[in-house]
Scaffold this motif. Structure first.
Motif, PDB file in Angstrom:
ATOM      1  N   HIS A  47     -80.824  70.707  36.723  1.00  0.00           N
ATOM      2  CA  HIS A  47     -79.637  71.309  36.114  1.00  0.00           C
ATOM      3  C   HIS A  47     -79.729  72.828  36.113  1.00  0.00           C
ATOM      4  CE1 HIS A  47     -76.879  72.728  32.971  1.00  0.00           C
ATOM      5  NE2 HIS A  47     -76.150  71.676  33.314  1.00  0.00           N
ATOM      6  N   ASP A  48     -80.906  73.359  35.819  1.00  0.00           N
ATOM      7  CA  ASP A  48     -81.072  74.815  35.798  1.00  0.00           C
ATOM      8  C   ASP A  48     -80.899  75.435  37.183  1.00  0.00           C
ATOM      9  OD1 ASP A  48     -81.530  74.637  33.117  1.00  0.00           O
ATOM     10  OD2 ASP A  48     -83.700  74.962  33.223  1.00  0.00           O
ATOM     11  N   SER A  49     -81.063  74.625  38.228  1.00  0.00           N
ATOM     12  CA  SER A  49     -80.877  75.142  39.584  1.00  0.00           C
ATOM     13  C   SER A  49     -79.403  75.220  39.965  1.00  0.00           C
ATOM     14  CB  SER A  49     -81.614  74.254  40.591  1.00  0.00           C
ATOM     15  OG  SER A  49     -80.928  73.017  40.789  1.00  0.00           O
ATOM     16  N   GLY A  50     -78.534  74.708  39.099  1.00  0.00           N
ATOM     17  CA  GLY A  50     -77.098  74.804  39.344  1.00  0.00           C
ATOM     18  C   GLY A  50     -76.425  73.513  39.742  1.00  0.00           C
ATOM     19  N   ILE A  51     -77.162  72.410  39.768  1.00  0.00           N
ATOM     20  CA  ILE A  51     -76.587  71.112  40.130  1.00  0.00           C
ATOM     21  C   ILE A  51     -76.145  70.406  38.852  1.00  0.00           C
ATOM     22  CG2 ILE A  51     -77.022  68.866  41.189  1.00  0.00           C
ATOM     23  CD1 ILE A  51     -79.213  70.262  42.866  1.00  0.00           C
ATOM     24  N   PRO A  52     -74.865  70.099  38.700  1.00  0.00           N
ATOM     25  CA  PRO A  52     -74.422  69.421  37.472  1.00  0.00           C
ATOM     26  C   PRO A  52     -74.937  67.989  37.397  1.00  0.00           C
ATOM     27  CG  PRO A  52     -72.607  69.643  39.035  1.00  0.00           C
ATOM     28  CD  PRO A  52     -73.753  70.421  39.604  1.00  0.00           C
ATOM     29  N   ILE A  53     -75.302  67.584  36.199  1.00  0.00           N
ATOM     30  CA  ILE A  53     -75.745  66.222  35.917  1.00  0.00           C
ATOM     31  C   ILE A  53     -74.849  65.670  34.818  1.00  0.00           C
ATOM     32  CG2 ILE A  53     -77.639  64.774  35.085  1.00  0.00           C
ATOM     33  CD1 ILE A  53     -79.572  66.864  36.193  1.00  0.00           C
ATOM     34  N   TYR A  54     -74.387  64.451  34.997  1.00  0.00           N
ATOM     35  CA  TYR A  54     -73.531  63.792  34.015  1.00  0.00           C
ATOM     36  C   TYR A  54     -74.261  62.553  33.499  1.00  0.00           C
ATOM     37  CZ  TYR A  54     -70.141  66.695  36.480  1.00  0.00           C
ATOM     38  OH  TYR A  54     -69.485  67.752  37.074  1.00  0.00           O
ATOM     39  N   PHE A  55     -74.381  62.465  32.174  1.00  0.00           N
ATOM     40  CA  PHE A  55     -75.161  61.388  31.565  1.00  0.00           C
ATOM     41  C   PHE A  55     -74.236  60.466  30.779  1.00  0.00           C
ATOM     42  CE2 PHE A  55     -77.762  59.228  28.501  1.00  0.00           C
ATOM     43  CZ  PHE A  55     -78.992  59.060  29.113  1.00  0.00           C
ATOM     44  N   PHE A  56     -74.320  59.170  31.081  1.00  0.00           N
ATOM     45  CA  PHE A  56     -73.560  58.152  30.356  1.00  0.00           C
ATOM     46  C   PHE A  56     -74.525  57.280  29.573  1.00  0.00           C
ATOM     47  CE2 PHE A  56     -70.839  59.568  33.649  1.00  0.00           C
ATOM     48  CZ  PHE A  56     -69.531  59.340  33.250  1.00  0.00           C
ATOM     49  N   VAL A  57     -74.236  57.057  28.304  1.00  0.00           N
ATOM     50  CA  VAL A  57     -75.099  56.180  27.518  1.00  0.00           C
ATOM     51  C   VAL A  57     -74.820  54.731  27.906  1.00  0.00           C
ATOM     52  CG1 VAL A  57     -75.134  57.802  25.602  1.00  0.00           C
ATOM     53  CG2 VAL A  57     -73.530  55.906  25.551  1.00  0.00           C
ATOM     54  N   LEU A 111     -77.606  53.771  23.468  1.00  0.00           N
ATOM     55  CA  LEU A 111     -76.305  54.159  22.930  1.00  0.00           C
ATOM     56  C   LEU A 111     -76.409  55.073  21.711  1.00  0.00           C
ATOM     57  CD1 LEU A 111     -75.875  52.201  20.222  1.00  0.00           C
ATOM     58  CD2 LEU A 111     -75.272  50.519  21.940  1.00  0.00           C
ATOM     59  N   TRP A 112     -77.623  55.211  21.137  1.00  0.00           N
ATOM     60  CA  TRP A 112     -77.777  56.108  19.995  1.00  0.00           C
ATOM     61  C   TRP A 112     -78.133  57.524  20.432  1.00  0.00           C
ATOM     62  CZ3 TRP A 112     -80.676  52.269  16.272  1.00  0.00           C
ATOM     63  CH2 TRP A 112     -79.733  51.529  15.566  1.00  0.00           C
ATOM     64  N   MET A 113     -77.737  57.863  21.641  1.00  0.00           N
ATOM     65  CA  MET A 113     -77.863  59.229  22.112  1.00  0.00           C
ATOM     66  C   MET A 113     -76.918  60.119  21.302  1.00  0.00           C
ATOM     67  SD  MET A 113     -79.349  61.136  24.550  1.00  0.00           S
ATOM     68  CE  MET A 113     -79.879  59.891  25.723  1.00  0.00           C
ATOM     69  N   ASP A 114     -77.406  61.290  20.898  1.00  0.00           N
ATOM     70  CA  ASP A 114     -76.570  62.200  20.120  1.00  0.00           C
ATOM     71  C   ASP A 114     -76.394  63.508  20.893  1.00  0.00           C
ATOM     72  OD1 ASP A 114     -75.013  63.208  18.122  1.00  0.00           O
ATOM     73  OD2 ASP A 114     -76.588  63.328  16.619  1.00  0.00           O
ATOM     74  N   ASP A 115     -77.030  64.590  20.449  1.00  0.00           N
ATOM     75  CA  ASP A 115     -76.789  65.886  21.085  1.00  0.00           C
ATOM     76  C   ASP A 115     -78.045  66.503  21.702  1.00  0.00           C
ATOM     77  OD1 ASP A 115     -78.209  66.609  18.830  1.00  0.00           O
ATOM     78  OD2 ASP A 115     -76.655  67.896  17.993  1.00  0.00           O
ATOM     79  N   LEU A 175     -81.009  70.305  27.358  1.00  0.00           N
ATOM     80  CA  LEU A 175     -80.888  70.276  28.817  1.00  0.00           C
ATOM     81  C   LEU A 175     -79.541  70.795  29.313  1.00  0.00           C
ATOM     82  CD1 LEU A 175     -82.374  66.697  29.433  1.00  0.00           C
ATOM     83  CD2 LEU A 175     -83.603  68.873  29.356  1.00  0.00           C
ATOM     84  N   ASN A 176     -78.612  71.001  28.374  1.00  0.00           N
ATOM     85  CA  ASN A 176     -77.249  71.433  28.730  1.00  0.00           C
ATOM     86  C   ASN A 176     -76.560  70.417  29.630  1.00  0.00           C
ATOM     87  OD1 ASN A 176     -75.146  73.239  28.360  1.00  0.00           O
ATOM     88  ND2 ASN A 176     -75.615  74.394  30.216  1.00  0.00           N
ATOM     89  N   ILE A 177     -76.875  69.138  29.422  1.00  0.00           N
ATOM     90  CA  ILE A 177     -76.296  68.043  30.188  1.00  0.00           C
ATOM     91  C   ILE A 177     -75.294  67.304  29.296  1.00  0.00           C
ATOM     92  CG2 ILE A 177     -76.780  65.799  31.248  1.00  0.00           C
ATOM     93  CD1 ILE A 177     -79.475  66.932  32.149  1.00  0.00           C
ATOM     94  N   PRO A 178     -74.045  67.178  29.722  1.00  0.00           N
ATOM     95  CA  PRO A 178     -73.063  66.469  28.888  1.00  0.00           C
ATOM     96  C   PRO A 178     -73.370  64.984  28.797  1.00  0.00           C
ATOM     97  CG  PRO A 178     -72.124  66.974  31.035  1.00  0.00           C
ATOM     98  CD  PRO A 178     -73.459  67.668  30.979  1.00  0.00           C
ATOM     99  N   VAL A 179     -73.048  64.413  27.654  1.00  0.00           N
ATOM    100  CA  VAL A 179     -73.288  62.995  27.390  1.00  0.00           C
ATOM    101  C   VAL A 179     -71.955  62.318  27.088  1.00  0.00           C
ATOM    102  CG1 VAL A 179     -74.360  61.345  25.806  1.00  0.00           C
ATOM    103  CG2 VAL A 179     -75.625  63.374  26.542  1.00  0.00           C
ATOM    104  N   TYR A 180     -71.713  61.189  27.754  1.00  0.00           N
ATOM    105  CA  TYR A 180     -70.453  60.472  27.585  1.00  0.00           C
ATOM    106  C   TYR A 180     -70.720  59.072  27.051  1.00  0.00           C
ATOM    107  CZ  TYR A 180     -68.922  64.251  30.614  1.00  0.00           C
ATOM    108  OH  TYR A 180     -68.680  65.494  31.143  1.00  0.00           O
ATOM    109  N   HIS A 181     -69.865  58.649  26.133  1.00  0.00           N
ATOM    110  CA  HIS A 181     -69.990  57.334  25.517  1.00  0.00           C
ATOM    111  C   HIS A 181     -68.947  56.348  26.032  1.00  0.00           C
ATOM    112  CE1 HIS A 181     -73.002  58.355  22.338  1.00  0.00           C
ATOM    113  NE2 HIS A 181     -72.582  59.569  22.642  1.00  0.00           N
TER     114      HIS A 181
END
Length: 252
Positions: free
Chosen positions: A78-88, A93-97, A103-109
């Motif tokens: 991610h720090d190299s500039g490649i976006p990562i998208y994380f789905f729980v 599913l108890w992923m929070d923030d 990691l500055n990676i968005p998390v989607y539920h």
């Protein structure tokens, strides 16, 4: 989003790191990190589509220990500039923030829509979708209820995480017999769900995990349901090159 020349979008799901034990899971984690090292060379984006961990819970100041190699690799990519998208998924599913803050990676539920080139995607883990599985759907409402999460936080992490890991492994760990056989289009819940979604909006690819069985099935005109398989038995992933979507097996 138009894909630059020679760039690709990668998808992977259901690694279940930590199961059945951290020690037995470790070689799979190493293999996945090696895959990440390879795909970062031409990745426009990377989608992690649920159940990266067999169990995950975030206390206010504590997260489960371990997984340092995969977390470090994700941070590096991610720090190299490649976006990562994380789905729980249903196991994490108890992923929070934590992923957003560290990691500055968005998390989607839930499902999200994307466009790459002229192709449209619906992406999600897939748990609790489609007809059937009413017992899990009821339990998911309990697990995701804020009061339930508040109660669990009162358990000491050594007790809470240990208990949850035990129950997670008991919950068909790493898949049961039903995950190794295609049940037919009329009995695959995510296929039925995909066809229902296409009644109201067109997608070229409906991409899910959860099922643990890699497959591509035509579900409409210019529409395919894709299940990504897993990193337990199949070590499969999806790759979109701007024109076509393929499921490939990582052979390293």
């Amino acid at each position: 989003m138009k894909l630059p020349n020679n760039k690709k979008v990668y998808f992977a799901s259901d690694q279940h790191f930590g199961a059945p034990t951290p020690e037995l899971s470790f070689p799979r984690e190493q293999k996945f990190v090696a895959w990440l090292d390879e795909v970062k060379k031409d990745a426009e984006a990377i989608f992690l589509v649920g159940d990266l961990f067999d169990f995950w819970f975030e206390y206010k100041t504590v997260v489960p220990k371990g997984f340092i190699r995969v977390l470090g690799k994700l941070a590096e990519i991610h720090d190299s500039g490649i976006p990562i998208y994380f789905f729980v998924g249903n196991h994490d599913l108890w992923m929070d923030d934590y992923f957003q803050k560290e990691l500055n990676i968005p998390v989607y539920h839930d499902n999200q829509e994307y466009t790459f080139g002229d192709k449209t995607f619906l992406v999600g883990h897939g748990d609790g979708k489609g007809p059937g599985d009413m017992g899990y759907k009821r339990m998911k409402k309990v697990f995701t209820n804020p009061f339930s999460k508040w109660l669990f936080r009162w358990l000491h992490p050594d007790i809470g995480v240990g208990l949850a890991q035990y129950l997670s492994v008991k919950n068909k760990l790493i898949s049961g017999d039903e995950d190794v056989t295609f049940l037919g289009e009329d009995n695959e819940w995510l296929i039925l769900y995909s066809k229902r979604k296409l009644e109201t909006k067109h997608y070229n690819y409906l991409v899910f995990g959860h099922r643990h069985l890699p497959m591509k099935v035509t579900v409409g005109e210019n529409s395919e349901y894709v299940n990504l398989g897993d990193w337990i038995t199949y070590f499969t992933y999806g790759v979109f090159d701007g024109e076509t979507f393929e499921i490939k097996k990582y052979e390293n």
